[in-house]
Design an enzyme around this catalytic site. Structure first.
Site, PDB file in Angstrom:
ATOM      1  N   GLN A 166       0.879  -1.179   0.000  1.00 56.85           N
ATOM      2  CA  GLN A 166       0.000   0.000   0.000  1.00 56.85           C
ATOM      3  C   GLN A 166       0.912   1.225   0.000  1.00 56.85           C
ATOM      4  O   GLN A 166       1.600   1.477   0.976  1.00 56.85           O
ATOM      5  CB  GLN A 166      -0.911  -0.013   1.232  1.00 56.85           C
ATOM      6  CG  GLN A 166      -1.652   1.296   1.493  1.00 56.85           C
ATOM      7  CD  GLN A 166      -2.560   1.733   0.345  1.00 56.85           C
ATOM      8  OE1 GLN A 166      -3.202   0.919  -0.306  1.00 56.85           O
ATOM      9  NE2 GLN A 166      -2.581   3.020   0.052  1.00 56.85           N
ATOM     10  N   GLN A 168       0.066   4.727  -1.077  1.00 57.58           N
ATOM     11  CA  GLN A 168      -0.469   6.038  -0.721  1.00 57.58           C
ATOM     12  C   GLN A 168      -0.589   6.151   0.801  1.00 57.58           C
ATOM     13  O   GLN A 168      -0.944   5.154   1.434  1.00 57.58           O
ATOM     14  CB  GLN A 168      -1.857   6.221  -1.356  1.00 57.58           C
ATOM     15  CG  GLN A 168      -2.288   7.667  -1.430  1.00 57.58           C
ATOM     16  CD  GLN A 168      -3.710   7.843  -1.984  1.00 57.58           C
ATOM     17  OE1 GLN A 168      -4.480   6.905  -2.052  1.00 57.58           O
ATOM     18  NE2 GLN A 168      -4.045   9.046  -2.357  1.00 57.58           N
ATOM     19  N   GLY A 296     -10.991   0.235  -1.113  1.00 63.32           N
ATOM     20  CA  GLY A 296     -10.348   0.111  -2.406  1.00 63.32           C
ATOM     21  C   GLY A 296      -9.185   1.063  -2.517  1.00 63.32           C
ATOM     22  O   GLY A 296      -9.108   2.057  -1.791  1.00 63.32           O
ATOM     23  N   GLU A 298      -6.836   2.810  -5.742  1.00 68.22           N
ATOM     24  CA  GLU A 298      -6.898   2.993  -7.192  1.00 68.22           C
ATOM     25  C   GLU A 298      -5.585   2.731  -7.934  1.00 68.22           C
ATOM     26  O   GLU A 298      -5.221   3.497  -8.826  1.00 68.22           O
ATOM     27  CB  GLU A 298      -7.376   4.418  -7.477  1.00 68.22           C
ATOM     28  CG  GLU A 298      -6.400   5.553  -7.072  1.00 68.22           C
ATOM     29  CD  GLU A 298      -6.546   6.060  -5.646  1.00 68.22           C
ATOM     30  OE1 GLU A 298      -7.066   5.311  -4.790  1.00 68.22           O
ATOM     31  OE2 GLU A 298      -6.141   7.206  -5.387  1.00 68.22           O
ATOM     32  N   HIS A 322     -15.954   4.221  -7.424  1.00 70.03           N
ATOM     33  CA  HIS A 322     -15.038   5.226  -6.876  1.00 70.03           C
ATOM     34  C   HIS A 322     -13.600   4.998  -7.383  1.00 70.03           C
ATOM     35  O   HIS A 322     -12.967   5.918  -7.910  1.00 70.03           O
ATOM     36  CB  HIS A 322     -15.087   5.165  -5.346  1.00 70.03           C
ATOM     37  CG  HIS A 322     -14.144   6.094  -4.656  1.00 70.03           C
ATOM     38  ND1 HIS A 322     -14.518   7.337  -4.209  1.00 70.03           N
ATOM     39  CD2 HIS A 322     -12.829   5.975  -4.341  1.00 70.03           C
ATOM     40  CE1 HIS A 322     -13.482   7.934  -3.644  1.00 70.03           C
ATOM     41  NE2 HIS A 322     -12.442   7.127  -3.713  1.00 70.03           N
ATOM     42  N   GLU A 323     -13.120   3.787  -7.251  1.00 72.94           N
ATOM     43  CA  GLU A 323     -11.730   3.519  -7.663  1.00 72.94           C
ATOM     44  C   GLU A 323     -11.563   3.678  -9.175  1.00 72.94           C
ATOM     45  O   GLU A 323     -10.545   4.166  -9.644  1.00 72.94           O
ATOM     46  CB  GLU A 323     -11.280   2.126  -7.205  1.00 72.94           C
ATOM     47  CG  GLU A 323     -11.425   1.850  -5.705  1.00 72.94           C
ATOM     48  CD  GLU A 323     -10.908   2.954  -4.791  1.00 72.94           C
ATOM     49  OE1 GLU A 323      -9.973   3.686  -5.186  1.00 72.94           O
ATOM     50  OE2 GLU A 323     -11.452   3.105  -3.677  1.00 72.94           O
ATOM     51  N   HIS A 326     -11.109   7.231 -10.095  1.00 70.91           N
ATOM     52  CA  HIS A 326      -9.740   7.709  -9.873  1.00 70.91           C
ATOM     53  C   HIS A 326      -8.857   7.571 -11.123  1.00 70.91           C
ATOM     54  O   HIS A 326      -7.798   8.190 -11.201  1.00 70.91           O
ATOM     55  CB  HIS A 326      -9.080   6.928  -8.741  1.00 70.91           C
ATOM     56  CG  HIS A 326      -9.292   7.499  -7.369  1.00 70.91           C
ATOM     57  ND1 HIS A 326      -8.995   8.797  -7.043  1.00 70.91           N
ATOM     58  CD2 HIS A 326      -9.741   6.913  -6.220  1.00 70.91           C
ATOM     59  CE1 HIS A 326      -9.255   8.993  -5.744  1.00 70.91           C
ATOM     60  NE2 HIS A 326      -9.719   7.870  -5.228  1.00 70.91           N
ATOM     61  N   GLU A 345      -9.652  13.180  -4.119  1.00 71.82           N
ATOM     62  CA  GLU A 345     -10.791  12.461  -3.533  1.00 71.82           C
ATOM     63  C   GLU A 345     -12.139  13.162  -3.734  1.00 71.82           C
ATOM     64  O   GLU A 345     -13.143  12.502  -3.970  1.00 71.82           O
ATOM     65  CB  GLU A 345     -10.545  12.199  -2.050  1.00 71.82           C
ATOM     66  CG  GLU A 345      -9.348  11.270  -1.780  1.00 71.82           C
ATOM     67  CD  GLU A 345      -9.468   9.891  -2.413  1.00 71.82           C
ATOM     68  OE1 GLU A 345     -10.576   9.472  -2.791  1.00 71.82           O
ATOM     69  OE2 GLU A 345      -8.414   9.222  -2.544  1.00 71.82           O
ATOM     70  N   ASP A 404      -1.822  11.256   6.346  1.00 67.57           N
ATOM     71  CA  ASP A 404      -2.984  10.458   6.698  1.00 67.57           C
ATOM     72  C   ASP A 404      -4.043  11.282   7.436  1.00 67.57           C
ATOM     73  O   ASP A 404      -5.239  10.996   7.357  1.00 67.57           O
ATOM     74  CB  ASP A 404      -2.510   9.343   7.631  1.00 67.57           C
ATOM     75  CG  ASP A 404      -3.108   8.020   7.251  1.00 67.57           C
ATOM     76  OD1 ASP A 404      -3.206   7.775   6.047  1.00 67.57           O
ATOM     77  OD2 ASP A 404      -3.473   7.264   8.158  1.00 67.57           O
ATOM     78  N   TYR A 412     -13.044  14.323   0.905  1.00 66.49           N
ATOM     79  CA  TYR A 412     -13.954  13.468   0.147  1.00 66.49           C
ATOM     80  C   TYR A 412     -15.296  14.162  -0.127  1.00 66.49           C
ATOM     81  O   TYR A 412     -15.690  14.347  -1.264  1.00 66.49           O
ATOM     82  CB  TYR A 412     -14.216  12.158   0.913  1.00 66.49           C
ATOM     83  CG  TYR A 412     -13.078  11.164   0.843  1.00 66.49           C
ATOM     84  CD1 TYR A 412     -11.967  11.294   1.669  1.00 66.49           C
ATOM     85  CD2 TYR A 412     -13.104  10.093  -0.037  1.00 66.49           C
ATOM     86  CE1 TYR A 412     -10.920  10.384   1.623  1.00 66.49           C
ATOM     87  CE2 TYR A 412     -12.059   9.171  -0.099  1.00 66.49           C
ATOM     88  CZ  TYR A 412     -10.976   9.318   0.732  1.00 66.49           C
ATOM     89  OH  TYR A 412      -9.946   8.420   0.666  1.00 66.49           O
ATOM     90  N   LYS A 589     -11.793   1.911   8.009  1.00 65.52           N
ATOM     91  CA  LYS A 589     -13.065   2.628   8.057  1.00 65.52           C
ATOM     92  C   LYS A 589     -14.070   1.960   9.008  1.00 65.52           C
ATOM     93  O   LYS A 589     -14.925   2.629   9.580  1.00 65.52           O
ATOM     94  CB  LYS A 589     -13.635   2.684   6.644  1.00 65.52           C
ATOM     95  CG  LYS A 589     -14.947   3.379   6.530  1.00 65.52           C
ATOM     96  CD  LYS A 589     -15.530   3.249   5.144  1.00 65.52           C
ATOM     97  CE  LYS A 589     -16.983   3.678   5.167  1.00 65.52           C
ATOM     98  NZ  LYS A 589     -17.696   3.374   3.948  1.00 65.52           N
TER      99      LYS A 589
HETATM  100  N1  BES Z   1      -7.147   6.479  -2.456  1.00 66.26           N
HETATM  101  C1  BES Z   1      -8.074   6.113  -1.453  1.00 66.26           C
HETATM  102  C2  BES Z   1      -7.453   5.374  -0.305  1.00 66.26           C
HETATM  103  C3  BES Z   1      -6.323   6.112   0.393  1.00 66.26           C
HETATM  104  C4  BES Z   1      -6.367   7.468   0.622  1.00 66.26           C
HETATM  105  C5  BES Z   1      -5.235   5.399   0.829  1.00 66.26           C
HETATM  106  C6  BES Z   1      -5.304   8.107   1.258  1.00 66.26           C
HETATM  107  C7  BES Z   1      -4.187   6.043   1.467  1.00 66.26           C
HETATM  108  C8  BES Z   1      -4.222   7.401   1.675  1.00 66.26           C
HETATM  109  C9  BES Z   1      -9.217   5.284  -2.036  1.00 66.26           C
HETATM  110  O1  BES Z   1      -9.593   5.679  -3.308  1.00 66.26           O
HETATM  111  C10 BES Z   1     -10.432   5.492  -1.182  1.00 66.26           C
HETATM  112  O2  BES Z   1     -10.830   6.604  -1.035  1.00 66.26           O
HETATM  113  N2  BES Z   1     -11.028   4.423  -0.656  1.00 66.26           N
HETATM  114  C11 BES Z   1     -12.271   4.500   0.094  1.00 66.26           C
HETATM  115  C12 BES Z   1     -13.399   4.252  -0.860  1.00 66.26           C
HETATM  116  C13 BES Z   1     -14.682   4.956  -0.575  1.00 66.26           C
HETATM  117  C14 BES Z   1     -14.545   6.442  -0.400  1.00 66.26           C
HETATM  118  C15 BES Z   1     -15.687   4.662  -1.677  1.00 66.26           C
HETATM  119  C16 BES Z   1     -12.247   3.445   1.179  1.00 66.26           C
HETATM  120  O3  BES Z   1     -11.330   2.626   1.201  1.00 66.26           O
HETATM  121  O4  BES Z   1     -13.111   3.433   2.029  1.00 66.26           O
HETATM  122 ZN    ZN Z   2     -10.489   7.581  -3.282  1.00 67.36          ZN
END
Ligand code: BES
Ligand code: ZN
Length: 635
Positions: A166, A168, A296, A298, A322-323, A326, A345, A404, A412, A589
């Site tokens: 991972q 990001q 997810g 991307e 969503h992904e 991206h 986002e 983070d 978002y 989450k």
């Molecule tokens: N790119 C993000 C995940 C992320 C953000 C990882 C920042 C590390 C640092 C990914 O696209 C995301 O937003 N995932 C969400 C999806 C949801 C908003 C539909 C998730 O994992 O919950």
């Molecule tokens: Zn995202």
């Protein structure tokens, strides 16, 4: 740590032929340099304005026995005439550094600076102004936080080990020494050696079958920021879904996964109709083990996904939308720094909602947006009472902090509602044309909030005489008054049903005798549960569980809402289900609200700590870090 080798004089001059692409290349390069000179990235030591990677070749050997990657990162760079190249490094052991092309390499001096707990250490490599090729020999360590090495029992088949990465936001530097700032884009290739019984996949062109050698070659021909370099290794199989899309997962889950994501093809057409051509040739999704810390991620050409999306009823497909979105917002047009995270986002949440609307209709899209809006409202309050109330601005100031911390509903959902509000003022047609042009204009580039603001004013607001205060949204507290309001009769209906139930009405009588879990979509049940009072009687909670089976319904979104309410209401019957869930699922989450709610009371906190001490090893470092802080956990 300082190592001294004799300085190198570069003898090799590489002459590249000057095709018709050169003008374009030069233009892109100078554009990159202009961007780089303007932007300071507080989360990278790299001197990308002086020297930057254009192509990275990786030679990797994946050793599951010692849980180590032995790697060489071969950076082909554009050198603007500097004597030092600075890379980012964290949790990696450097073995040696050379300059020159493969086979004609000379050792060179390097210094590793002091380690910062968040961004790691600078790796400064001595070069001369003609050096364009730097090779870093290294191995990963236990502190390589990007890596999740899974023992077989944490996989679906329970037979083979697994590894995924991972990157990001700033974890790529923990498994590849890179200039880890999103403002630089690179192409990459890789040769990866894995145990013969496993298959390797990257965010690149991928195999669809295992081979006998255990060696896989990858190419990513489109330039990407390094946080999108990704690797997954496991016992994997592939199923094609459409002309240019498909799914990977363990063979034991491939049928279910292929069924769940059948609408992928439709989503791709919807996305392309909205905002232009898909630029990455193929789009696949890999469903990883449960420890994956996100729903997810991307990674280009290969979205990484959590198995909690596999519900058997296609109800969480919105994460895939969503992904996929991206592929435009984030991967094609990228935030220049993590302070501009909302450009990735916010645009993606907006775009995701438009894809959902196109396929499943406006009613469904509105319900999804309202669920997100509720989360935004809660988070705005929390942030305003925190040490960083300025985190409700879209443009963040994360210097000195972990990026983070910018991963909130501000980027978002406030980001998405900024765009929804502009859309309403401009009208859909004009707004869509604007977005299409934006992606075209900035494709394969990086952007700051200021650059976007300027583009928006010049290309949409001014020409159409639209009054809209961009500053208030970007640098203002909370939610501006002009924010669009969404009205959803279906949402209101389930909220009313919830109130009636709480007030004593038997909603399962008469007409209600037909109410089942399937009567309403996931997000309607979320709205229903959220509307129930926190002190609802245990009797009533039990009744709902009897009728609807929330506590073990297998839908992680509903289960999380249900667990949070149950904990608040003192409905302790669900503890076994909570414990089981926390041991299995590593998606942050879900973990965060459950552990957080448990932490609010002494008895529950004891339970949380007991569960966590056992479950922690099943999580990726990203989730571990957040829960360690929440529960004051130390090893
Ligand atoms: N790119 C993000 C995940 C992320 C953000 C990882 C920042 C590390 C640092 C990914 O696209 C995301 O937003 N995932 C969400 C999806 C949801 C908003 C539909 C998730 O994992 O919950
Ligand atoms: Zn995202």
């Amino acid at each position: 740590m300082i190592k001294l080798y004799s300085p190198i004089i570069l003898l090799l001059l590489i002459f590249t032929s000057c095709g018709s692409n050169e003008a374009l290349e030069n233009e892109k390069e100078s554009n990159q340099v202009i961007i780089n000179q303007k932007v300071r990235d507080a989360h990278s030591y790299s001197n990308v304005h002086e020297i930057f990677t254009k192509h990275l070749h990786l030679d990797l050997e994946i050793d599951f026995n010692s849980k180590t990657i032995y790697g060489t990162a071969r950076h082909h760079m554009k050198n603007n005439g500097t004597d030092t190249a600075v890379f980012d490094l964290k949790g990696i052991e450097i073995i040696r550094v050379t300059t020159g092309v493969k086979g004609n390499e000379k050792n060179t001096d390097y210094v590793i600076g002091q380690e910062d707990p968040i961004i790691g250490a600078p790796l400064s490599i001595k070069v001369d102004s003609l050096v364009t090729d730097i090779n870093i020999y290294y191995k990963t360590t236990e502190k390589s936080d990007a890596l999740d090495w899974l023992d077989p029992h944490l996989t679906d088949s329970k037979k083979y080990p697994y590894l995924y990465t991972q990157g990001q936001a700033i974890l790529t530097r923990t498994w590849i020494p890179t200039q880890d700032s999103p403002q630089n884009r690179i192409t990459y290739s890789a040769d990866v050696k894995v145990p013969k019984e496993l298959m390797a996949l990257m965010s690149a062109n991928n195999p669809t079958q295992k081979n006998d050698s255990g060696i896989y070659h990858f190419e990513m021909k489109q330039p990407i920021p390094v946080y999108l370099i990704a690797l997954a290794v496991g016992n994997l199989s592939y199923r094609k879904i459409g002309k240019n899309c498909g799914v990977y997962t363990e063979p034991t889950m491939i049928d279910e996964v292929a069924w769940e994501f059948q609408d992928l093809k439709k989503m791709m057409s919807a996305a392309e109709e909205l905002y232009g051509k898909y630029e990455w040739d193929k789009y696949d999704v890999i469903v990883l083990p449960y420890s994956f810390p996100f729903g997810g991620m991307e990674n280009p050409r290969l979205t990484f996904a959590n198995p909690t999306l596999i519900t058997g009823d296609r109800s969480l497909i919105t994460v895939v939308a969503h992904e996929l979105a991206h592929s435009w917002s984030g991967n094609l047009v990228t935030n220049a720094t993590w302070d501009d995270f909302w450009l990735n986002e916010g645009f993606t949440v907006y775009f995701e909602n438009r894809i959902m609307e196109k396929i499943y209709g406006k009613e469904v899209a509105d319900i999804l947006a309202l669920i997100e809006f509720q989360e935004l409202e809660v988070e705005i309050k929390e942030i305003q009472e925190s040490d960083h109330p300025e985190d409700t601005y879209l443009k963040l100031a994360l210097n000195g902090r972990d990026p983070d911390e910018g991963m909130t509903q501000i980027a978002y959902v406030k980001g998405a509602f900024f765009l929804k509000t502009v859309e309403e003022l401009a009208g859909r047609k004009k707004f869509d044309d604007f977005m299409k042009n934006y992606f075209k204009e900035y494709k394969f580039q990086t952007l700051t909030s200021e650059m976007f603001e300027n583009y928006l004013i010049e290309n949409l607001l001014k020409p159409n005489h639209i009054k809209f205060d961009t500053k208030e949204w970007l640098y203002g507290n909370g939610l501006p008054k002009n924010c669009v309001k969404i009205k959803s009769p279906r949402f209101e209906y389930v909220q009313k049903l919830s109130e009636e139930f709480a007030n004593g009405k038997d909603i399962f009588k008469g007409k209600g005798s037909k109410i089942k879990r399937e009567t309403y979509i996931t997000q309607e049940w979320q709205a229903f549960i959220r509307k129930l009072p926190r002190d609802l009687s245990v009797e009533k909670l039990k009744l709902l569980d009897d009728k609807l089976g929330f506590k073990s319904c297998g839908n992680s979104e509903i289960m999380t809402e249900w667990f949070v309410l149950s904990i608040n209401a003192g409905y302790t019957d669900v503890r076994p289900e909570i414990e089981q869930f926390l041991n299995k699922v590593g998606r942050r989450k879900f973990l965060l609200p459950i552990y957080k709610t448990l932490s609010k009371d002494k008895e529950n906190l004891k339970f949380a700590k007991k569960v966590y001490s056992n479950a922690r090893k099943n999580y990726h470092s990203v989730s571990q870090k957040t829960m360690d802080e929440l529960l004051n956990y130390s090893l």
